[in-house]
Enzyme design. Structure first.
Site, PDB file in Angstrom:
ATOM      1  N   GLN A   8      -4.731   9.051   0.045  1.00  0.00           N
ATOM      2  CA  GLN A   8      -3.425   8.955   0.685  1.00  0.00           C
ATOM      3  C   GLN A   8      -2.988  10.272   1.306  1.00  0.00           C
ATOM      4  O   GLN A   8      -2.405  10.290   2.386  1.00  0.00           O
ATOM      5  CB  GLN A   8      -2.378   8.474  -0.321  1.00  0.00           C
ATOM      6  CG  GLN A   8      -2.443   6.994  -0.629  1.00  0.00           C
ATOM      7  CD  GLN A   8      -1.282   6.528  -1.488  1.00  0.00           C
ATOM      8  OE1 GLN A   8      -0.600   7.318  -2.129  1.00  0.00           O
ATOM      9  NE2 GLN A   8      -1.060   5.234  -1.503  1.00  0.00           N
ATOM     10  N   TYR A  11       3.596  -2.737  -1.682  1.00  0.00           N
ATOM     11  CA  TYR A  11       2.801  -1.514  -1.718  1.00  0.00           C
ATOM     12  C   TYR A  11       2.302  -1.116  -0.333  1.00  0.00           C
ATOM     13  O   TYR A  11       2.118   0.064  -0.044  1.00  0.00           O
ATOM     14  CB  TYR A  11       1.623  -1.687  -2.678  1.00  0.00           C
ATOM     15  CG  TYR A  11       2.079  -2.098  -4.051  1.00  0.00           C
ATOM     16  CD1 TYR A  11       2.743  -1.199  -4.887  1.00  0.00           C
ATOM     17  CD2 TYR A  11       1.900  -3.403  -4.509  1.00  0.00           C
ATOM     18  CE1 TYR A  11       3.194  -1.583  -6.138  1.00  0.00           C
ATOM     19  CE2 TYR A  11       2.348  -3.791  -5.763  1.00  0.00           C
ATOM     20  CZ  TYR A  11       2.993  -2.876  -6.569  1.00  0.00           C
ATOM     21  OH  TYR A  11       3.455  -3.261  -7.803  1.00  0.00           O
ATOM     22  N   LEU A  12       2.088  -2.096   0.535  1.00  0.00           N
ATOM     23  CA  LEU A  12       1.616  -1.781   1.879  1.00  0.00           C
ATOM     24  C   LEU A  12       2.729  -1.186   2.732  1.00  0.00           C
ATOM     25  O   LEU A  12       2.473  -0.314   3.563  1.00  0.00           O
ATOM     26  CB  LEU A  12       1.052  -3.041   2.546  1.00  0.00           C
ATOM     27  CG  LEU A  12       0.470  -2.863   3.953  1.00  0.00           C
ATOM     28  CD1 LEU A  12      -0.671  -1.859   3.956  1.00  0.00           C
ATOM     29  CD2 LEU A  12      -0.006  -4.208   4.502  1.00  0.00           C
ATOM     30  N   GLN A  13       3.960  -1.635   2.539  1.00  0.00           N
ATOM     31  CA  GLN A  13       5.036  -1.214   3.432  1.00  0.00           C
ATOM     32  C   GLN A  13       5.199   0.300   3.460  1.00  0.00           C
ATOM     33  O   GLN A  13       5.337   0.905   4.524  1.00  0.00           O
ATOM     34  CB  GLN A  13       6.363  -1.898   3.090  1.00  0.00           C
ATOM     35  CG  GLN A  13       6.884  -1.657   1.698  1.00  0.00           C
ATOM     36  CD  GLN A  13       8.263  -2.251   1.454  1.00  0.00           C
ATOM     37  OE1 GLN A  13       9.259  -1.536   1.446  1.00  0.00           O
ATOM     38  NE2 GLN A  13       8.327  -3.557   1.227  1.00  0.00           N
ATOM     39  N   ASP A  14       5.165   0.961   2.306  1.00  0.00           N
ATOM     40  CA  ASP A  14       5.387   2.409   2.321  1.00  0.00           C
ATOM     41  C   ASP A  14       4.170   3.170   2.831  1.00  0.00           C
ATOM     42  O   ASP A  14       4.291   4.261   3.385  1.00  0.00           O
ATOM     43  CB  ASP A  14       5.793   2.908   0.935  1.00  0.00           C
ATOM     44  CG  ASP A  14       4.655   2.887  -0.080  1.00  0.00           C
ATOM     45  OD1 ASP A  14       3.921   3.876  -0.149  1.00  0.00           O
ATOM     46  OD2 ASP A  14       4.519   1.890  -0.808  1.00  0.00           O
ATOM     47  N   GLN A  15       2.969   2.597   2.682  1.00  0.00           N
ATOM     48  CA  GLN A  15       1.762   3.296   3.115  1.00  0.00           C
ATOM     49  C   GLN A  15       1.596   3.306   4.632  1.00  0.00           C
ATOM     50  O   GLN A  15       0.854   4.126   5.179  1.00  0.00           O
ATOM     51  CB  GLN A  15       0.529   2.666   2.459  1.00  0.00           C
ATOM     52  CG  GLN A  15       0.499   2.839   0.946  1.00  0.00           C
ATOM     53  CD  GLN A  15      -0.748   2.242   0.317  1.00  0.00           C
ATOM     54  OE1 GLN A  15      -1.866   2.564   0.708  1.00  0.00           O
ATOM     55  NE2 GLN A  15      -0.559   1.363  -0.652  1.00  0.00           N
ATOM     56  N   HIS A  35       9.780   3.675  -2.823  1.00  0.00           N
ATOM     57  CA  HIS A  35       8.688   4.435  -2.208  1.00  0.00           C
ATOM     58  C   HIS A  35       8.818   4.429  -0.683  1.00  0.00           C
ATOM     59  O   HIS A  35       8.578   5.447  -0.027  1.00  0.00           O
ATOM     60  CB  HIS A  35       7.330   3.848  -2.600  1.00  0.00           C
ATOM     61  CG  HIS A  35       6.835   4.294  -3.932  1.00  0.00           C
ATOM     62  ND1 HIS A  35       7.247   3.714  -5.109  1.00  0.00           N
ATOM     63  CD2 HIS A  35       5.962   5.275  -4.287  1.00  0.00           C
ATOM     64  CE1 HIS A  35       6.642   4.314  -6.128  1.00  0.00           C
ATOM     65  NE2 HIS A  35       5.859   5.259  -5.658  1.00  0.00           N
TER      66      HIS A  35
END
Length: 433
Positions: free
Chosen positions: A137, A328-332, A354
Site C-alpha cells: 500500500q 475496504y476498496l473505497q479507501d484504497q 479509513h
C-alpha cells in the site's frame, strides 16, 4: 440528494519552521524543516496516515513530520509492520529518516531523490508476521510512476488481521485499480500465517506512458457469480476444517442469493506456506464489472464456522448497502483518484473512517478536490449510499515525460503544480488497532 461536502482543504498546517537539528543518515547533518506537519492521531488515527503521507511525500519530494503516531491505540507508536514499510520507502528514495523505531510516536521523513532508481530487484521483509500488503500500500503509488519497470519481493505475513489479505489485493484491488491504466502483476509465492509469518509476495510494475485515467464505478448491476475458497495446511490442519468454512459461508450467502451460482474450492497450501493456518476468501462479481471481497483468518480457539460467518456477513452487508464496492476498496482507491487526469466517481456504501482519513491526507498533499454526495437511500439494509467525486491533478513526473519524448511518443502530458490550503475538521478517534 444531500448537500455536498468539499474536502479540498484540511486542518493540517503547512510548517514554516522547525528548529530541531538532528544527525541524518550517512553522518550528514540536516536541518529538519518539514513541508507538512501531520497529526497522526486524527480520524482513523492509525497506520493509514503513515502510508498515505509517506507515499505522497515521496512522489512530490516533500519533507514531512508526523506526530502522535497511533496515539489512541492500546499500544501507541510504530509497530514493526509500519516501520518496515517506511524503511522500504526510505531506501527507495534515499530519504533522511529519524524516529522510525518500534514504539516511536514521532518521525521525520525527507526524500533526497525524486524517483526510484533502477537498482535491480527490490527486497523488503517485516521479519515477523507483519503484513506484506501494508508495504504494498505504501509503495505501489510510487512504483507505478517509476521511469522503468520494477520488481519487488516482499516477506512477512500474507494473511493477517487488521490488514488486507494478499488474496484481496491480488483478486479485488488490482483488477479494479489497474483499469486506471497502470500495469501491475502480483504472485503469492509462499503463505505466511500468524504468528510465524515467513510468507513471500512478488510484485512487478511497468512504467506509465501517460497519467492515470480517471475511474468511474457508479453502476453496481446484479450479482452473477460468487466464489468461496478456503485454504489450509495439512497434515496439521484437516481439510474438514476448510470444508466447514466453505459450507457455512455458502449456506449464509445462498439465503440472499438463491439463484446465483456459488463456487467453492478447498486449497491445501502446505507446500507453499511457512507455518500452519487456515483462511477463507469470498468474492462476489456483478454483471457491471464490480468486485466485492471479504476474508477471514482462522485462529486457535475460534470455530471454523465463526470465521466463515464473519466473512460472509461482511460481504453480505457490503452487497446490501447499495454501493459498487466493499468498504475496504473505497479507501484504497482514493490516492489513485487524486493522481489521475480528470474526474473520477465511485459509488460507495457508508463512508468509512479509513476513507475519510485517506481523503484528508490526500487532499492536503496533492490539492485534489474531493466531494462526497449522499445519495437517496434505496438499499435493503437502510444504510446510506454515497458518491465520491474527485477532480484529479493529472500527476505525471518529468522523468516519465522525458522517457516518452525519447521514444517518440505522441502522448502529451504535463506535471500539474497544486496549491495546498487548510481548514478545520472534527477530530475523531478510531477503535481499530
Amino acid at each position: 440528494m444531500g448537500k455536498n461536502k468539499n474536502y479540498n482543504k484540511n486542518q493540517f498546517k503547512k510548517s514554516k519552521t522547525n528548529n530541531d537539528t538532528t544527525v541524518a543518515q550517512q553522518q550528514q547533518t540536516i536541518e529538519e524543516k518539514p513541508d507538512f506537519k501531520i497529526d497522526g492521531s486524527i480520524l482513523e488515527g492509525g497506520g493509514q496516515i503513515l502510508r498515505n503521507s509517506v507515499a505522497l511525500a515521496s512522489l512530490f519530494n516533500k519533507a514531512i513530520s508526523i506526530e502522535k503516531i497511533r496515539y489512541n491505540r492500546d499500544q501507541p507508536g510504530l509497530k514493526n509492520q509500519h516501520k518496515a514499510g517506511i524503511d522500504l520507502m526510505s531506501r527507495l528514495f534515499k530519504a533522511h529518516l529519524t524516529g522510525c523505531s518500534v514504539g516511536s510516536c514521532k518521525l521525520y521523513y525527507q526524500p533526497t531523490q525524486k524517483t526510484i532508481q533502477d537498482d535491480g530487484v527490490i527486497e523488503a521483509d517485516t521479519k515477523t508476521a507483519g503484513s506484506i500488503c501494508l508495504m504494498i500500500q505504501v509503495s505501489l503509488p510510487c512504483l507505478i510512476f517509476a521511469p522503468h519497470s520494477t520488481k519487488m519481493v516482499l516477506g512477512g505475513g500474507t494473511n493477517c488481521d487488521f490488514a488486507p489479505a494478499a488474496d484481496y489485493i491480488q483478486n479485488v484491488f488490482l483488477p479494479i485499480a489497474t483499469t486506471m491504466g497502470f500495469k501491475c502483476e502480483m504472485s503469492i509465492d509462499k503463505r505466511g500465517f500468524y504468528p510465524k509469518g515467513g510468507g513471500a509476495v512478488t510484485l512487478t510494475t511497468q512504467p506509465l506512458t501517460q497519467p492515470l485515467s480517471p475511474i468511474t464505478i457508479v453502476n453496481k448491476g446484479e450479482v452473477n457469480r460468487i466464489v468461496i475458497k478456503s485454504y489450509f495446511t495439512s497434515p496439521r490442519i484437516s481439510p474438514l476444517v476448510a470444508e466447514r468454512m466453505n459450507n457455512t459461508a455458502k449456506k449464509l450467502i445462498k439465503k440472499d442469493f438463491k439463484k446465483v451460482d456459488v463456487e467453492t474450492e478447498l486449497i491445501d497450501v502446505s507446500k507453499f506456506s511457512f507455518g500452519d493456518g487456515t483462511f477463507i476468501e469470498i468474492r462476489a462479481y456483478t454483471d457491471q464489472g464490480c468486485i466485492f471481497g471479504a476474508t477471514g483468518n482462522g485462529a486457535i480457539g475460534v470455530p471454523a464456522e465463526k470465521v466463515a460467518e464473519d466473512a460472509a456477513n461482511s460481504l453480505l452487508k457490503d452487497l446490501q448497502d447499495g454501493g459498487c464496492m466493499d468498504e475496504y476498496l473505497q479507501d484504497q482507491l482514493i490516492i489513485f483518484m487524486a493522481l489521475a487526469k480528470g474526474k473520477s466517481q465511485i459509488k460507495t456504501g457508508p463512508i468509512s473512517l479509513h476513507t475519510q482519513t485517506s481523503i484528508h491526507i490526500t487532499s492536503l498533499m496533492t490539492g485534489a478536490i474531493f466531494t462526497i454526495t449522499p445519495l437517496t437511500n434505496n438499499t435493503q439494509s437502510g444504510e446510506e449510499t454515497n458518491l465520491i467525486t474527485c477532480e484529479g491533478i493529472s500527476y505525471f513526473p518529468s522523468d516519465l515525460n522525458n522517457n516518452n519524448n525519447n521514444s517518440n511518443s505522441n502522448t502529451t502530458t504535463t506535471t500539474t503544480t497544486t496549491t495546498i490550503s487548510t481548514t478545520t475538521i472534527d477530530n475523531q478517534n478510531s477503535e481499530e488497532k
